[in-house]
Scaffold this active site. Structure first.
Site, PDB file in Angstrom:
ATOM      1  N   ASP A 218      30.588  90.854  27.621  1.00 59.67           N
ATOM      2  CA  ASP A 218      30.891  90.612  29.027  1.00 59.67           C
ATOM      3  C   ASP A 218      29.806  91.261  29.882  1.00 59.67           C
ATOM      4  OD1 ASP A 218      33.328  89.755  30.896  1.00 59.67           O
ATOM      5  OD2 ASP A 218      34.046  89.759  28.832  1.00 59.67           O
TER       6      ASP A 218
ATOM      7  N   ASP B  73      30.958  87.797  34.284  1.00 56.71           N
ATOM      8  CA  ASP B  73      32.171  88.028  35.075  1.00 56.71           C
ATOM      9  C   ASP B  73      31.930  87.744  36.559  1.00 56.71           C
ATOM     10  OD1 ASP B  73      34.922  89.215  35.154  1.00 56.71           O
ATOM     11  OD2 ASP B  73      33.927  90.728  36.395  1.00 56.71           O
TER      12      ASP B  73
ATOM     13  N   GLU C 194      32.058  82.968  34.842  1.00 56.00           N
ATOM     14  CA  GLU C 194      33.415  82.857  35.369  1.00 56.00           C
ATOM     15  C   GLU C 194      33.296  82.382  36.820  1.00 56.00           C
ATOM     16  OE1 GLU C 194      37.394  85.641  36.010  1.00 56.00           O
ATOM     17  OE2 GLU C 194      35.405  86.517  36.252  1.00 56.00           O
TER      18      GLU C 194
ATOM     19  N   HIS D  49      41.959  86.270  28.644  1.00 55.95           N
ATOM     20  CA  HIS D  49      42.605  87.570  28.861  1.00 55.95           C
ATOM     21  C   HIS D  49      43.257  87.697  30.230  1.00 55.95           C
ATOM     22  CE1 HIS D  49      38.745  87.751  30.802  1.00 55.95           C
ATOM     23  NE2 HIS D  49      39.111  88.827  31.451  1.00 55.95           N
ATOM     24  N   ASP D  50      43.033  86.754  31.123  1.00 54.89           N
ATOM     25  CA  ASP D  50      43.508  86.854  32.501  1.00 54.89           C
ATOM     26  C   ASP D  50      44.706  85.959  32.800  1.00 54.89           C
ATOM     27  OD1 ASP D  50      41.877  88.815  33.573  1.00 54.89           O
ATOM     28  OD2 ASP D  50      40.309  87.425  34.199  1.00 54.89           O
TER      29      ASP D  50
END
Length: 582
Positions: free
Chosen positions: A108, A215, A273, A350-351
């Site tokens: 990430d 991210d 993202e 994961h979100d």
């Protein structure tokens, strides 16, 4: 053209387009030392499992040193590993373990913000004349007509509070789009950008890392005049302001610079993202190969199905229709046609809540069919495929009867606290509505410990897990499913191999909807460059539905199905089929 790429149909094939990427959430994957937290040695012990599954790239969510206010997305040192996870040398071993098996490893890249514990912010906040003061966004207060101190703007953060926090030492506010412990870096400052490139990127790329999931990639460039957001909620001082800090005026300049200065010097890939960017033309500015910015992005329209409208109502759940899902999928499957852009296929991360619990059914009688239906769906979509840990065994949301105390995520806790407050004043039912939303949509669902076997804590740890293990782990786990040729895990292995066997059709093929207004079944075709065609039929409901494509399939052969009665003119609950022309 790279020596590692070939031409297939309308798009140039590369290793990262062909890849199946598996996201590992380090806190919850595998604990090797019994402290209740997953760690890098635990991941290393499962690399062979990932290879056998059919994984090409491991994506490791943040493992950097961090106070863990936001599960590692608050980084205090880009060049160190959170001690509970291991060491930098452990990452070196993981890189080698992946490479030795013909796999890649990506990390990430979290560079919109740091932790308040990062040395850069400690310097920046030490005085107004510190050389790093301009590495973050600092602004003086405002005052109302009564002399009360106010933040510089009325922005709402992503975590349901003001996006500005007062600093007593220097008597100014600093900006944080996320938690108060995550101050935003000032990308306007060239010195800051160069420090990011060295510390967060080159440090790891030089150790053999193969790329980054980037991210919050469209938030680096803000409108730095920092004007107030329009008032849409008169009962609240803070207002949603995403249009003032997403896709800002210099964002493409910054990303081109990142590519030219850093990424172009390595054989790596990036996936961004990209939130709040609904226009395909604008998305192509990020992913067009000729633009030299990102290789692909995650688009979240499907993930947002069932969420409330706007940032402030994210967890106030809504109803959605199958036709909406169809249009979303078609939009992001079709937008790369005739271009040099690329796309992604995913339904978990994961979100968000688990896909089975959101788009299928986690009831025991429908759970397995739902898991296999979603597997068929994902492997037949064009783009780079991303799986999230546990998706391959059919992991589901935490039980609805679990209380709010079992939720650990800062976002869930903040939204629930806000709902409790509003329920006592302006919105009496808000707490119940937000809790229903969290039960379906919360980030915590994806963060439960990975379910490896039937031993205590699902084989995740011999200690006390940092987060409670799912109640159904003795039924849904790797050990049980590896022994069952009809399990969800066995089905995923079969389909991932099939996706590679028919790469021109599934990875690179042209997508077209069939019967787009049908609210009962989801059907589409895939067409390869050599004229091979597949028809995919999916029933996203608990009820049998007519298979309207039955006549069309009479001259096709069945490639895969998750149901024994595949010759029927009725699709069973959560049945999926894929047909091929002869």
């Amino acid at each position: 053209m790279s020596p590692h790429s070939v031409k297939t149909g309308q798009h140039t094939a590369t290793w990262w387009k062909d890849a199946t990427v598996y996201q590992v959430y380090p806190a919850s994957f595998k604990d090797s030392d019994g402290d209740g937290w997953g760690d890098i040695p635990g991941i290393i012990s499962k690399v062979d499992y990932l290879k056998e599954l059919g994984v090409d790239v491991v994506w490791l969510s943040p493992m950097f040193d961090s106070p863990q206010d936001d599960m590692g997305y608050d980084i205090s040192d880009y060049e160190a590993v959170y001690p509970k996870y291991g060491t930098v040398e452990d990452i070196d071993v993981l890189v080698k373990a992946c490479h030795d098996r013909g796999m890649k490893l990506i990390l990430d890249l979290v560079v919109n913000h740091t932790s308040i514990e990062h040395k850069w912010f400690k310097e920046s906040s030490s005085s107004k004349d510190n050389p790093k003061r301009d590495w973050y966004f600092w602004r003086p207060p405002r005052y109302d007509e009564k002399g009360n101190r106010l933040p510089p703007t009325n922005y709402r953060s992503y975590f349901a509070d003001s996006a500005w926090t007062w600093d007593e030492t220097t008597q100014e506010y600093y900006l944080h789009l996320y938690a108060a412990s995550q101050p935003d870096l000032n990308w306007e400052n060239e010195e800051t950008r160069n420090a990011i490139y060295d510390s967060a990127m080159r440090f790891w790329l030089d150790r053999g890392v193969d790329g980054f999931r980037v991210d919050t990639v469209n938030k680096y460039s803000k409108h730095v005049d920092f004007r107030d957001a329009p008032i849409v909620d008169p009962s609240n001082f803070i207002q949603p302001a995403t249009h003032l800090y997403c896709n800002g005026p210099r964002i493409h300049e910054f990303l081109r610079e990142m590519h030219d200065k850093v990424l172009s010097n390595y054989d790596v890939f990036t996936v961004g993202e990209l939130s709040l960017t609904p226009d395909p033309i604008h998305v192509l500015e990020y992913v067009s190969a000729s633009e030299k910015q990102l290789d692909m992005v995650f688009q979240f329209d499907m993930i947002h199905l069932g969420m409330g409208h706007g940032l402030e109502d994210k967890y106030d759940p809504t109803e959605w229709k199958l036709s909406e899902m169809k249009q979303i999928i078609a939009k992001w499957q079709k937008f790369i046609e005739g271009t040099d852009g690329w796309t992604t296929a995913f339904c978990e991360n994961h979100d968000n809540g688990r896909a089975i619990s959101r788009f299928g059914s986690d009831e025991p009688e429908f759970w397995q069919a739902s898991a296999k239906l979603l597997a068929i769906f994902m492997i037949t979509l064009t783009g780079t495929l991303f799986l999230y840990q546990g998706q391959e065994i059919g992991m589901i949301n935490m039980p609805s009867e679990w209380p709010i105390e079992e939720y650990k995520d800062i976002e869930a806790i903040n939204y629930y606290s806000e709902a409790e407050r509003l329920s006592k004043t302006t919105d009496p039912t808000r707490k119940e509505r937000i809790m229903r939303g969290l039960q379906k949509l919360a980030r915590d669902h994806a963060r439960l410990p990975m379910q490896w076997d039937c031993s205590p804590n699902a084989g995740f740890t011999t200690g006390i897990p940092w987060m409670r293990t799912h109640d159904r782990y003795n039924k849904i786990n790797v050990e049980v499913e590896e022994k069952d040729p009809n399990s969800v895990l066995s089905f995923w292995k079969q389909l991932l191999a099939l996706r590679k066997d028919y790469r021109d059709l599934f990875i690179y093929g042209i997508f077209d909807l069939v019967d787009p207004e049908n609210e009962d079944t989801f059907m589409y075709t895939k067409l390869s460059s050599n004229g091979q065609m597949a028809l995919v039929a999916l029933n996203f409901s608990k009820d049998p539905k007519p298979f309207t494509g039955v006549d069309r399939c009479k001259k096709m052969k069945l490639l895969v199905s998750n149901c024994k009665n595949w010759e029927s003119e009725t699709l069973q609950p959560f049945e999926g089929r894929v047909y091929l022309n002869f």
